[in-house]
Design a protein around this motif. Structure first.
Motif, PDB file in Angstrom:
ATOM      1  N   THR A 189      30.771 -19.445 -47.140  1.00 50.64           N
ATOM      2  CA  THR A 189      31.222 -18.449 -48.116  1.00 50.64           C
ATOM      3  C   THR A 189      32.568 -18.788 -48.752  1.00 50.64           C
ATOM      4  O   THR A 189      33.100 -18.002 -49.534  1.00 50.64           O
ATOM      5  N   ASP A 190      33.129 -19.958 -48.395  1.00 51.46           N
ATOM      6  CA  ASP A 190      34.381 -20.433 -48.989  1.00 51.46           C
ATOM      7  C   ASP A 190      35.546 -19.468 -48.757  1.00 51.46           C
ATOM      8  O   ASP A 190      36.433 -19.335 -49.604  1.00 51.46           O
ATOM      9  N   LYS A 191      35.534 -18.769 -47.616  1.00 52.55           N
ATOM     10  CA  LYS A 191      36.636 -17.876 -47.292  1.00 52.55           C
ATOM     11  C   LYS A 191      37.874 -18.685 -46.906  1.00 52.55           C
ATOM     12  O   LYS A 191      37.775 -19.797 -46.390  1.00 52.55           O
ATOM     13  N   ARG A 192      39.037 -18.105 -47.158  1.00 49.35           N
ATOM     14  CA  ARG A 192      40.278 -18.718 -46.706  1.00 49.35           C
ATOM     15  C   ARG A 192      40.495 -18.380 -45.233  1.00 49.35           C
ATOM     16  O   ARG A 192      39.896 -17.442 -44.704  1.00 49.35           O
ATOM     17  N   ILE A 193      41.390 -19.124 -44.599  1.00 45.85           N
ATOM     18  CA  ILE A 193      41.558 -19.023 -43.149  1.00 45.85           C
ATOM     19  C   ILE A 193      41.820 -17.592 -42.681  1.00 45.85           C
ATOM     20  O   ILE A 193      41.108 -17.062 -41.824  1.00 45.85           O
ATOM     21  N   PHE A 194      42.833 -16.934 -43.246  1.00 44.40           N
ATOM     22  CA  PHE A 194      43.216 -15.621 -42.726  1.00 44.40           C
ATOM     23  C   PHE A 194      42.217 -14.532 -43.125  1.00 44.40           C
ATOM     24  O   PHE A 194      42.044 -13.548 -42.396  1.00 44.40           O
ATOM     25  N   GLU A 195      41.545 -14.722 -44.247  1.00 45.01           N
ATOM     26  CA  GLU A 195      40.478 -13.798 -44.626  1.00 45.01           C
ATOM     27  C   GLU A 195      39.324 -13.912 -43.636  1.00 45.01           C
ATOM     28  O   GLU A 195      38.735 -12.909 -43.212  1.00 45.01           O
ATOM     29  N   ALA A 196      39.015 -15.156 -43.270  1.00 43.36           N
ATOM     30  CA  ALA A 196      37.928 -15.392 -42.309  1.00 43.36           C
ATOM     31  C   ALA A 196      38.286 -14.847 -40.932  1.00 43.36           C
ATOM     32  O   ALA A 196      37.440 -14.278 -40.234  1.00 43.36           O
ATOM     33  N   ILE A 197      39.541 -14.994 -40.514  1.00 40.98           N
ATOM     34  CA  ILE A 197      39.970 -14.463 -39.211  1.00 40.98           C
ATOM     35  C   ILE A 197      39.858 -12.945 -39.199  1.00 40.98           C
ATOM     36  O   ILE A 197      39.449 -12.343 -38.199  1.00 40.98           O
ATOM     37  N   SER A 198      40.205 -12.304 -40.321  1.00 44.57           N
ATOM     38  CA  SER A 198      40.089 -10.850 -40.430  1.00 44.57           C
ATOM     39  C   SER A 198      38.639 -10.397 -40.265  1.00 44.57           C
ATOM     40  O   SER A 198      38.346  -9.445 -39.528  1.00 44.57           O
ATOM     41  N   LEU A 199      37.713 -11.081 -40.937  1.00 47.37           N
ATOM     42  CA  LEU A 199      36.290 -10.762 -40.802  1.00 47.37           C
ATOM     43  C   LEU A 199      35.805 -11.040 -39.381  1.00 47.37           C
ATOM     44  O   LEU A 199      34.991 -10.295 -38.825  1.00 47.37           O
ATOM     45  N   ASN A 200      36.311 -12.131 -38.800  1.00 43.51           N
ATOM     46  CA  ASN A 200      35.952 -12.498 -37.430  1.00 43.51           C
ATOM     47  C   ASN A 200      36.389 -11.411 -36.456  1.00 43.51           C
ATOM     48  O   ASN A 200      35.648 -11.040 -35.530  1.00 43.51           O
ATOM     49  N   PHE A 201      37.584 -10.866 -36.672  1.00 43.52           N
ATOM     50  CA  PHE A 201      38.111  -9.828 -35.781  1.00 43.52           C
ATOM     51  C   PHE A 201      37.243  -8.569 -35.846  1.00 43.52           C
ATOM     52  O   PHE A 201      36.953  -7.939 -34.820  1.00 43.52           O
ATOM     53  N   LYS A 202      36.797  -8.210 -37.057  1.00 45.36           N
ATOM     54  CA  LYS A 202      35.916  -7.046 -37.212  1.00 45.36           C
ATOM     55  C   LYS A 202      34.587  -7.285 -36.492  1.00 45.36           C
ATOM     56  O   LYS A 202      34.039  -6.385 -35.847  1.00 45.36           O
ATOM     57  N   ALA A 203      34.072  -8.515 -36.613  1.00 49.17           N
ATOM     58  CA  ALA A 203      32.821  -8.857 -35.930  1.00 49.17           C
ATOM     59  C   ALA A 203      32.986  -8.795 -34.421  1.00 49.17           C
ATOM     60  O   ALA A 203      32.090  -8.340 -33.701  1.00 49.17           O
ATOM     61  N   LEU A 204      34.141  -9.234 -33.941  1.00 46.69           N
ATOM     62  CA  LEU A 204      34.398  -9.234 -32.497  1.00 46.69           C
ATOM     63  C   LEU A 204      34.414  -7.813 -31.941  1.00 46.69           C
ATOM     64  O   LEU A 204      33.926  -7.561 -30.832  1.00 46.69           O
ATOM     65  N   ARG A 205      34.929  -6.874 -32.692  1.00 49.87           N
ATOM     66  CA  ARG A 205      34.944  -5.471 -32.239  1.00 49.87           C
ATOM     67  C   ARG A 205      33.529  -4.896 -32.161  1.00 49.87           C
ATOM     68  O   ARG A 205      33.232  -4.095 -31.274  1.00 49.87           O
ATOM     69  N   MET A 206      32.655  -5.311 -33.085  1.00 47.14           N
ATOM     70  CA  MET A 206      31.284  -4.798 -33.100  1.00 47.14           C
ATOM     71  C   MET A 206      30.375  -5.488 -32.090  1.00 47.14           C
ATOM     72  O   MET A 206      29.473  -4.877 -31.525  1.00 47.14           O
ATOM     73  N   TYR A 207      30.609  -6.777 -31.894  1.00 46.77           N
ATOM     74  CA  TYR A 207      29.709  -7.591 -31.058  1.00 46.77           C
ATOM     75  C   TYR A 207      30.467  -8.243 -29.901  1.00 46.77           C
ATOM     76  O   TYR A 207      30.175  -9.370 -29.529  1.00 46.77           O
ATOM     77  N   PHE A 208      31.421  -7.518 -29.321  1.00 46.07           N
ATOM     78  CA  PHE A 208      32.300  -8.121 -28.304  1.00 46.07           C
ATOM     79  C   PHE A 208      31.510  -8.713 -27.136  1.00 46.07           C
ATOM     80  O   PHE A 208      31.713  -9.875 -26.753  1.00 46.07           O
ATOM     81  N   THR A 209      30.616  -7.925 -26.564  1.00 43.33           N
ATOM     82  CA  THR A 209      29.868  -8.393 -25.388  1.00 43.33           C
ATOM     83  C   THR A 209      29.019  -9.607 -25.720  1.00 43.33           C
ATOM     84  O   THR A 209      29.011 -10.610 -24.985  1.00 43.33           O
ATOM     85  N   GLU A 210      28.295  -9.538 -26.849  1.00 44.44           N
ATOM     86  CA  GLU A 210      27.419 -10.642 -27.246  1.00 44.44           C
ATOM     87  C   GLU A 210      28.218 -11.934 -27.452  1.00 44.44           C
ATOM     88  O   GLU A 210      27.821 -13.011 -26.987  1.00 44.44           O
ATOM     89  N   ILE A 211      29.349 -11.810 -28.141  1.00 43.48           N
ATOM     90  CA  ILE A 211      30.162 -12.991 -28.440  1.00 43.48           C
ATOM     91  C   ILE A 211      30.744 -13.594 -27.162  1.00 43.48           C
ATOM     92  O   ILE A 211      30.679 -14.817 -26.957  1.00 43.48           O
ATOM     93  N   MET A 212      31.281 -12.753 -26.283  1.00 40.94           N
ATOM     94  CA  MET A 212      31.904 -13.275 -25.062  1.00 40.94           C
ATOM     95  C   MET A 212      30.879 -13.925 -24.134  1.00 40.94           C
ATOM     96  O   MET A 212      31.142 -14.991 -23.558  1.00 40.94           O
ATOM     97  N   VAL A 213      29.719 -13.312 -23.988  1.00 39.22           N
ATOM     98  CA  VAL A 213      28.677 -13.903 -23.141  1.00 39.22           C
ATOM     99  C   VAL A 213      28.220 -15.241 -23.717  1.00 39.22           C
ATOM    100  O   VAL A 213      28.059 -16.226 -22.986  1.00 39.22           O
TER     101      VAL A 213
END
Length: 241
Positions: free
Chosen positions: A174-198
């Motif tokens: 999606t050609d996101k910039r680093i900090f924009e991508a980290i922001s989206l990643n953080f939102k995903a981590l809150r929604m899918y924390f268990t799935e991502i960590m496992v």
């Protein structure tokens, strides 16, 4: 855009099966990745050691282990403080950074599998195309030096990996910039924390399991991490809308 693709969130078993599906479909590419990666890395170690003689110095330092950890630790600190060791280490870090874009090739390969397109060996090198190479290198330098400071704590290192696990595919697709991508990643981590960590734990275990059980098998399992990231990315993100 991040969204749920199903009435219910796909379970961990679905994500894992999908990851192993991509990995199993691309075993030849897994092998080629490992041969290229370790071929370059070991060549640099060999050439650098001819100049800096670090391996022999480390062997000599290891002999102090018989005198206890205090004696070994003292000699080890002397070794790592030498100019030769520091130059040697910088060369290895530089090589690791240079090899990072090789991972991006798997995202291209897995996407082509989804689209039922023909796979080519040059797909593995797509991360080195044009100026994108500099973009991925820049990101990995940023990622690596933070990771290097967090690794002694282990926990912070795992958190850093989780917070950045989707940054590379978001930059690639999606050609996101680093900090924009980290922001989206953080939102995903809150929604899918268990799935991502496992999935992180399973990926790390399987990645190195091949080396522990079957030395040559590690050449196939070492790049498995990329299949897990792509499987998670497909589950968590949608590029439509």
């Amino acid at each position: 855009m991040m969204q749920r693709k199903y009435p219910q969130k796909p379970g961990i078993d679905f994500i894992l099966k999908q990851a192993f599906f991509y990995w199993n479909k691309t075993l030849v590419f897994q092998l080629m990745f490992s041969i290229f990666y370790f071929g370059v890395f070991l060549t640099v170690i060999f050439v650098a050691d001819l100049k800096y003689n670090v391996i022999n110095e480390y062997i000599e330092t290891s002999k102090y282990m018989k005198d206890g950890m205090a004696a070994y630790g003292s000699q080890y600190l002397k070794m790592v403080s030498t100019e030769n060791f520091q130059h040697f280490s910088l060369l290895l870090v530089g090589t690791t950074i240079f090899l990072y874009p090789l991972n991006l090739g798997f995202y291209q390969i897995y996407r082509k599998i989804d689209l039922k397109e023909k796979l080519e060996l040059r797909d593995l090198l797509v991360g080195y195309n044009g100026l994108n190479f500099l973009k991925y290198i820049g990101y990995y330098i940023f990622w690596f030096f933070i990771y290097r400071f967090t690794i002694p704590t282990v926990l912070l290192a795992v958190i850093w990996v989780a917070v950045t696990i989707f940054v590379a595919p978001l930059m690639f697709f999606t050609d996101k910039r680093i900090f924009e991508a980290i922001s989206l990643n953080f939102k995903a981590l809150r929604m899918y924390f268990t799935e991502i960590m496992v999935c992180i734990m399973v990926a790390l275990l399987f990645k190195y399991l091949g080396f522990m059980l079957f030395i040559v098998g590690g050449l196939f399992t070492f790049p498995f991490w990329n299949a897990m990231i792509y499987s998670l990315y497909k589950t968590v993100f949608s590029e439509k809308g």
